[in-house]
Write an enzyme that holds these catalytic residues in place. Structure first.
Site, PDB file in Angstrom:
ATOM      1  N   GLY A 292       0.788  -1.237   0.000  1.00  0.00           N
ATOM      2  CA  GLY A 292       0.000   0.000   0.000  1.00  0.00           C
ATOM      3  C   GLY A 292       0.817   1.282   0.000  1.00  0.00           C
ATOM      4  O   GLY A 292       0.248   2.365  -0.114  1.00  0.00           O
TER       5      GLY A 292
ATOM      6  N   CYS B  57      -9.985  -3.487 -29.720  1.00  0.00           N
ATOM      7  CA  CYS B  57     -11.313  -3.044 -30.138  1.00  0.00           C
ATOM      8  C   CYS B  57     -12.133  -2.750 -28.892  1.00  0.00           C
ATOM      9  O   CYS B  57     -13.142  -3.407 -28.609  1.00  0.00           O
ATOM     10  CB  CYS B  57     -11.963  -4.115 -30.995  1.00  0.00           C
ATOM     11  SG  CYS B  57     -10.961  -4.522 -32.428  1.00  0.00           S
TER      12      CYS B  57
HETATM   13  C1  LIG Z   1      -1.335  -6.518  -3.668  1.00  0.00           C
HETATM   14  C2  LIG Z   1      -0.836  -6.910  -2.330  1.00  0.00           C
HETATM   15  C3  LIG Z   1       0.356  -6.374  -1.827  1.00  0.00           C
HETATM   16  C4  LIG Z   1       1.163  -5.339  -2.568  1.00  0.00           C
HETATM   17  O1  LIG Z   1       0.497  -4.157  -2.715  1.00  0.00           O
HETATM   18  P1  LIG Z   1       1.246  -2.859  -3.301  1.00  0.00           P
HETATM   19  O2  LIG Z   1       0.146  -1.872  -3.416  1.00  0.00           O
HETATM   20  O3  LIG Z   1       1.818  -3.261  -4.597  1.00  0.00           O
HETATM   21  O4  LIG Z   1       2.278  -2.490  -2.314  1.00  0.00           O
HETATM   22  C5  LIG Z   1       0.788  -6.826  -0.610  1.00  0.00           C
HETATM   23  N1  LIG Z   1       0.101  -7.740   0.112  1.00  0.00           N
HETATM   24  C6  LIG Z   1      -1.053  -8.276  -0.330  1.00  0.00           C
HETATM   25  C7  LIG Z   1      -1.733  -9.296   0.488  1.00  0.00           C
HETATM   26  C8  LIG Z   1      -1.562  -7.869  -1.558  1.00  0.00           C
HETATM   27  O5  LIG Z   1      -2.713  -8.386  -1.995  1.00  0.00           O
END
Ligand SMILES: *Cc1c(COP(=O)(O)O)cnc(C)c1O
Length: 425
Positions: free
Chosen positions: A233, A344
């Site tokens: 995140g 498309c």
């Molecule tokens: C997608 C995901 C991440 C990585 O998220 P980022 O936004 O790329 O940092 C980490 N842990 C889990 C469980 C995820 O689903």
């Protein structure tokens, strides 16, 4: 704050690369990946057990995963293929965090065989896992969802209450008690509350919530919490006017919460982990494509040899990806274009109403920040094939780290009759 974004590759380098590898392709920047991974390591070096588990889904390429491995990173997996890929790339045991949801039984079996750390998304997965494996692993993690709305001071928010992931607080307490009864000894908690946060505040705020929860959990259930997983995140500045995150400040902010909450509770031995994908790789990849058509109707269109099948984010989320027209970096952005692919599908546009320098057929376009959730989200709609992935090495050389898909790959799952083999053999 700068209003420009510079590609990590020059036009001269690209002209040379394209002689061997035709566009479109994703190109990754080894130097950038290494420098960033070293910074992440440094930012959390105050926590002796810290580990970043790279979210494999963001960029499932073993060459890149191994570079991160040199900086102590493990892998965060959520599917059978990601587990297999990580294993093939040399990761095993505690190197792997298995943070999946809606998990098929055979994936728990594989994760357990590899001794991966299993992170349970739901309380019902406890009996499911026990039935599948015949036991509960000694080291185990549970995913938390606090519900409601998660908001930060700059207005960034996300909606855990609407998300399918994790357990309620009440379920988490019950899950820990049940897991302990069934033999678990080392516990972890995990939460992912907001995506692509371009603010240094996210991890410290999340850490505060998880640390306080961990103190209560350990006190009330007697479960020994040995790791806390801040998951992914952490965002990147896709737009040129955005200021990027400072991972050192983020690490320091988490450290503050750690000293304030965990240390006084006698939990200073807790190891932290992260599962960043975007932050580890996003800025260090780009999609290189050639302008092959121009079209003048009610709007001005530039048609590229890449399409949404190579980079889905703009079509899927309306995501902004900056575009540099190579060799025209200093030319005035006095033309308004829709930059499109060939699908498309009218949403196959890398940019809409984007001010760019005048583009001619044959110009090379660099689409920025495709290093995470770029190639990985590739698909085959309209019979478009996955493009190659190349690594721009620190010494300036180029390594092919995934070849481009061919029609033979595309048809491989279709038919095995002699007639078919004659056609495509
Ligand atoms: C997608 C995901 C991440 C990585 O998220 P980022 O936004 O790329 O940092 C980490 N842990 C889990 C469980 C995820 O689903």
């Amino acid at each position: 704050m700068s209003n420009t974004k510079k590609p990590f590759v020059t036009k001269a380098q690209l002209d040379e690369i394209i002689k061997t590898y035709p566009t479109p392709f994703h190109l990754y920047d080894e130097k950038g990946i290494r420098e960033n991974a070293a910074r992440v390591k440094e930012a959390f070096s105050w926590n002796p057990g810290f580990r970043e588990y790279f979210a494999v889904k963001a960029t499932p390429n073993p060459y890149l995963m191994r570079i991160l491995g040199e900086y102590g990173c493990g892998c965060d997996c959520s599917s059978m293929a990601e587990l297999m890929l990580s294993e093939a790339a040399g990761f095993t045991g505690d190197d792997i965090m298995f943070s999946s949801n809606v998990t098929p039984a055979e994936e728990y079996v594989k994760a357990a065989e590899m001794n991966a750390i299993i992170n349970l998304d739901d309380i019902t997965h406890i009996p499911f896992l026990e039935k599948t494996l015949g036991y509960i692993p000694k080291k185990i993690s549970c995913r938390f969802n606090p519900g409601g709305v998660f908001q930060m001071s700059n207005g960034i928010m996300d909606n855990p209450g609407d998300s399918k992931y994790g357990m309620t607080e009440e379920q988490l307490f019950e899950a820990f008690r049940t897991l302990k009864e069934k033999g678990a000894e080392e516990f972890g908690i995990h939460a992912f509350l907001a995506s692509n946060t371009v603010t240094n505040e996210y991890y410290p705020k999340l850490a505060g919530i998880l640390f306080e929860l961990a103190v209560r959990l350990q006190k009330e259930t007697g479960c020994h919490i040995t790791f806390i997983n801040l998951s992914g995140g952490v965002g990147i500045p896709y737009r040129p006017e955005q200021e990027g995150n400072d991972i050192l400040a983020i690490g320091a902010g988490v450290h503050e919460q750690f000293d304030k909450i965990l240390v006084p509770a006698g939990m200073g031995d807790v190891s932290l982990c992260t599962e960043m994908g975007r932050f580890m790789m996003g800025p260090y990849g780009c999609l290189v494509t050639t302008a092959i058509h121009q079209k003048h109707i009610y709007k001005e269109y530039i048609g590229c040899d890449a399409c949404a099948a190579n980079l889905m984010r703009p079509a899927m989320y309306g995501a902004y990806h900056h575009i540099t027209v190579m060799g025209k970096e200093d030319a005035p952005c006095d033309h308004k274009y829709d930059v499109t692919g060939s699908l498309c599908e009218n949403n196959d546009k890398f940019a809409i109403d984007r001010m760019l320098p005048e583009i001619e057929n044959g110009d090379i376009l660099v689409i920025h920040d495709t290093g995470a959730h770029g190639s990985a989200m590739g698909y085959n709609y309209n019979g478009r094939l996955w493009s190659a992935e190349l690594l721009l090495k620190e010494d300036g050389g180029v390594q092919l780290i995934r070849r481009a898909e061919t029609p033979k790959d595309y048809f491989a799952t279709l038919d095995f009759s002699p007639e078919y083999k004659k056609m495509f053999g």
